[in-house]
Design a protein around this motif. Structure first.
Motif, PDB file in Angstrom:
ATOM      1  N   LEU A  12       0.835  -1.209   0.000  1.00  0.00           N
ATOM      2  CA  LEU A  12       0.000   0.000   0.000  1.00  0.00           C
ATOM      3  C   LEU A  12       0.864   1.250   0.000  1.00  0.00           C
ATOM      4  CD1 LEU A  12      -2.744  -0.861   2.655  1.00  0.00           C
ATOM      5  CD2 LEU A  12      -2.967  -0.948   0.175  1.00  0.00           C
ATOM      6  N   ASP A  13       1.887   1.233   0.819  1.00  0.00           N
ATOM      7  CA  ASP A  13       2.762   2.393   0.953  1.00  0.00           C
ATOM      8  C   ASP A  13       3.546   2.661  -0.326  1.00  0.00           C
ATOM      9  OD1 ASP A  13       3.887   4.534   2.383  1.00  0.00           O
ATOM     10  OD2 ASP A  13       5.557   3.303   3.096  1.00  0.00           O
ATOM     11  N   ALA A  14       4.045   1.605  -0.947  1.00  0.00           N
ATOM     12  CA  ALA A  14       4.892   1.768  -2.131  1.00  0.00           C
ATOM     13  C   ALA A  14       4.103   1.931  -3.425  1.00  0.00           C
ATOM     14  CB  ALA A  14       5.832   0.563  -2.256  1.00  0.00           C
ATOM     15  N   HIS A  15       2.904   1.367  -3.490  1.00  0.00           N
ATOM     16  CA  HIS A  15       2.148   1.347  -4.753  1.00  0.00           C
ATOM     17  C   HIS A  15       0.668   1.659  -4.516  1.00  0.00           C
ATOM     18  CE1 HIS A  15       5.685  -0.483  -6.546  1.00  0.00           C
ATOM     19  NE2 HIS A  15       5.688  -1.357  -5.562  1.00  0.00           N
ATOM     20  N   PRO A  16       0.327   2.866  -4.067  1.00  0.00           N
ATOM     21  CA  PRO A  16      -1.083   3.149  -3.769  1.00  0.00           C
ATOM     22  C   PRO A  16      -2.005   3.037  -4.982  1.00  0.00           C
ATOM     23  CG  PRO A  16       0.243   5.137  -3.596  1.00  0.00           C
ATOM     24  CD  PRO A  16       1.190   3.997  -3.785  1.00  0.00           C
ATOM     25  N   ASN A  17      -1.536   3.405  -6.164  1.00  0.00           N
ATOM     26  CA  ASN A  17      -2.391   3.326  -7.349  1.00  0.00           C
ATOM     27  C   ASN A  17      -2.705   1.876  -7.703  1.00  0.00           C
ATOM     28  OD1 ASN A  17      -3.853   4.422  -9.508  1.00  0.00           O
ATOM     29  ND2 ASN A  17      -2.124   4.189 -10.888  1.00  0.00           N
ATOM     30  N   GLU A  18      -1.682   1.034  -7.701  1.00  0.00           N
ATOM     31  CA  GLU A  18      -1.895  -0.378  -8.001  1.00  0.00           C
ATOM     32  C   GLU A  18      -2.742  -1.043  -6.913  1.00  0.00           C
ATOM     33  OE1 GLU A  18       1.030   1.164  -8.063  1.00  0.00           O
ATOM     34  OE2 GLU A  18       1.822   0.928 -10.080  1.00  0.00           O
ATOM     35  N   ALA A  19      -2.510  -0.660  -5.665  1.00  0.00           N
ATOM     36  CA  ALA A  19      -3.300  -1.212  -4.559  1.00  0.00           C
ATOM     37  C   ALA A  19      -4.773  -0.826  -4.707  1.00  0.00           C
ATOM     38  CB  ALA A  19      -2.751  -0.713  -3.223  1.00  0.00           C
ATOM     39  N   ALA A  20      -5.018   0.374  -5.178  1.00  0.00           N
ATOM     40  CA  ALA A  20      -6.401   0.807  -5.408  1.00  0.00           C
ATOM     41  C   ALA A  20      -7.075  -0.080  -6.444  1.00  0.00           C
ATOM     42  CB  ALA A  20      -6.432   2.268  -5.857  1.00  0.00           C
ATOM     43  N   ARG A  21      -6.348  -0.428  -7.503  1.00  0.00           N
ATOM     44  CA  ARG A  21      -6.925  -1.303  -8.538  1.00  0.00           C
ATOM     45  C   ARG A  21      -7.257  -2.677  -7.950  1.00  0.00           C
ATOM     46  NH1 ARG A  21      -6.106   3.148 -10.112  1.00  0.00           N
ATOM     47  NH2 ARG A  21      -8.173   3.187  -9.234  1.00  0.00           N
ATOM     48  N   PRO A  39      -3.956   1.252   8.783  1.00  0.00           N
ATOM     49  CA  PRO A  39      -3.663   2.577   9.343  1.00  0.00           C
ATOM     50  C   PRO A  39      -4.049   3.685   8.358  1.00  0.00           C
ATOM     51  CG  PRO A  39      -1.796   1.105   9.645  1.00  0.00           C
ATOM     52  CD  PRO A  39      -2.770   0.391   8.759  1.00  0.00           C
ATOM     53  N   LEU A  40      -4.589   4.751   8.887  1.00  0.00           N
ATOM     54  CA  LEU A  40      -5.085   5.866   8.073  1.00  0.00           C
ATOM     55  C   LEU A  40      -4.035   6.392   7.107  1.00  0.00           C
ATOM     56  CD1 LEU A  40      -7.868   7.124   8.031  1.00  0.00           C
ATOM     57  CD2 LEU A  40      -7.050   8.887   9.581  1.00  0.00           C
ATOM     58  N   ARG A  41      -2.795   6.510   7.549  1.00  0.00           N
ATOM     59  CA  ARG A  41      -1.743   7.062   6.696  1.00  0.00           C
ATOM     60  C   ARG A  41      -1.493   6.215   5.448  1.00  0.00           C
ATOM     61  NH1 ARG A  41       3.020   4.802   6.469  1.00  0.00           N
ATOM     62  NH2 ARG A  41       3.568   3.166   7.945  1.00  0.00           N
ATOM     63  N   LEU A  42      -1.843   4.936   5.504  1.00  0.00           N
ATOM     64  CA  LEU A  42      -1.688   4.048   4.352  1.00  0.00           C
ATOM     65  C   LEU A  42      -2.982   3.935   3.548  1.00  0.00           C
ATOM     66  CD1 LEU A  42       0.319   1.165   6.058  1.00  0.00           C
ATOM     67  CD2 LEU A  42       1.211   2.946   4.542  1.00  0.00           C
ATOM     68  N   ALA A  43      -4.114   3.979   4.222  1.00  0.00           N
ATOM     69  CA  ALA A  43      -5.411   3.818   3.553  1.00  0.00           C
ATOM     70  C   ALA A  43      -5.782   5.043   2.721  1.00  0.00           C
ATOM     71  CB  ALA A  43      -6.498   3.521   4.579  1.00  0.00           C
ATOM     72  N   VAL A  44      -5.453   6.238   3.210  1.00  0.00           N
ATOM     73  CA  VAL A  44      -5.868   7.472   2.535  1.00  0.00           C
ATOM     74  C   VAL A  44      -5.321   7.581   1.109  1.00  0.00           C
ATOM     75  CG1 VAL A  44      -5.570   9.988   2.580  1.00  0.00           C
ATOM     76  CG2 VAL A  44      -6.433   8.793   4.592  1.00  0.00           C
ATOM     77  N   ARG A  48      -7.765   7.568  -2.218  1.00  0.00           N
ATOM     78  CA  ARG A  48      -7.730   8.708  -3.133  1.00  0.00           C
ATOM     79  C   ARG A  48      -7.568   8.239  -4.583  1.00  0.00           C
ATOM     80  NH1 ARG A  48      -3.550  11.562  -1.061  1.00  0.00           N
ATOM     81  NH2 ARG A  48      -4.871  12.528   0.483  1.00  0.00           N
ATOM     82  N   GLN A  49      -6.917   7.113  -4.794  1.00  0.00           N
ATOM     83  CA  GLN A  49      -6.680   6.587  -6.144  1.00  0.00           C
ATOM     84  C   GLN A  49      -7.824   5.709  -6.656  1.00  0.00           C
ATOM     85  OE1 GLN A  49      -4.118   7.458  -8.101  1.00  0.00           O
ATOM     86  NE2 GLN A  49      -3.519   8.824  -6.447  1.00  0.00           N
ATOM     87  N   MET A  50      -8.713   5.302  -5.773  1.00  0.00           N
ATOM     88  CA  MET A  50      -9.807   4.426  -6.191  1.00  0.00           C
ATOM     89  C   MET A  50     -10.840   5.193  -7.008  1.00  0.00           C
ATOM     90  SD  MET A  50     -10.436   2.068  -2.780  1.00  0.00           S
ATOM     91  CE  MET A  50     -11.763   1.120  -3.528  1.00  0.00           C
TER      92      MET A  50
END
Length: 187
Positions: A12-21, A39-44, A48-50
């Motif tokens: 999640l931390d390294a690849h938020p866009n891919e994690a959103a997919r 954790p909020l800092r990782l989920a936000v 945002r990318q979803m």
């Protein structure tokens, strides 16, 4: 060996866009449960990318306080897109739990029809006068709220858009130069 949870969080931390997919492919209850445990800092950044519809389906299943925390984190522009996919009875309690500036911005954005520019504008931008030196613009960036980390808009004396500049260009520029020297024409 790292646990599954640690690996998930690292992804999640390294690849938020891919994690959103990936999260968009999950059933909304499963996605909501995962976001709730994250954790909020990782989920936000991931939320945002979803896609707004998928994010709304997940937030709909969370407790109001958890959903409001995520909405606060993603900011007004993305938040408005998500809230447009929620029924009004669910929107009001979420907005009521947000910080006042975010709640006001969301109410403003939601007051515009979804098919107008006003419905999708970003109310949190950093705008600076065209005659400001780069060093002063960097000072304003340091003092700005975190959600203002995008492009910086350069305005002339008549408040007309003169150009756009990003922080990376400012950092490479001579601190004494006027910001117009490093700005690019606005699209």
């Amino acid at each position: 060996m790292a646990s599954t949870e640690e690996l998930s969080y690292a992804y999640l931390d390294a690849h938020p866009n891919e994690a959103a997919r990936v999260l968009e492919r999950l059933a909304p209850p499963d996605c909501a449960a995962f976001l709730n445990a994250t954790p909020l800092r990782l989920a936000v950044p991931v939320l945002r990318q979803m896609l707004a519809l998928n994010a709304a389906r997940c937030l709909e299943r969370l407790e109001t306080s958890a959903a409001a925390g995520l909405l606060q984190g993603i900011g007004p522009q993305a938040g408005a897109a998500v809230l447009r996919h929620l029924p009004e009875p669910r929107r009001a309690p979420l907005i009521a739990q947000l910080a006042t500036p975010t709640a006001v911005a969301l109410r403003l954005l939601l007051s515009y029809s979804a098919d107008t520019v006003g419905g999708w504008m970003d109310p949190h931008v950093l705008a600076v006068p065209a005659d400001l030196p780069v060093s002063a613009v960097l000072d304003r960036v340091k003092q700005a709220e975190p959600e203002l980390a995008g492009d910086i808009y350069v305005l002339d004396q008549d408040q007309r858009l003169r150009g756009v500049v990003d922080v990376a260009d400012l950092l490479r520029a001579d601190a004494r130069d006027p910001v117009t020297r490093v700005s690019r024409a606005a699209p």
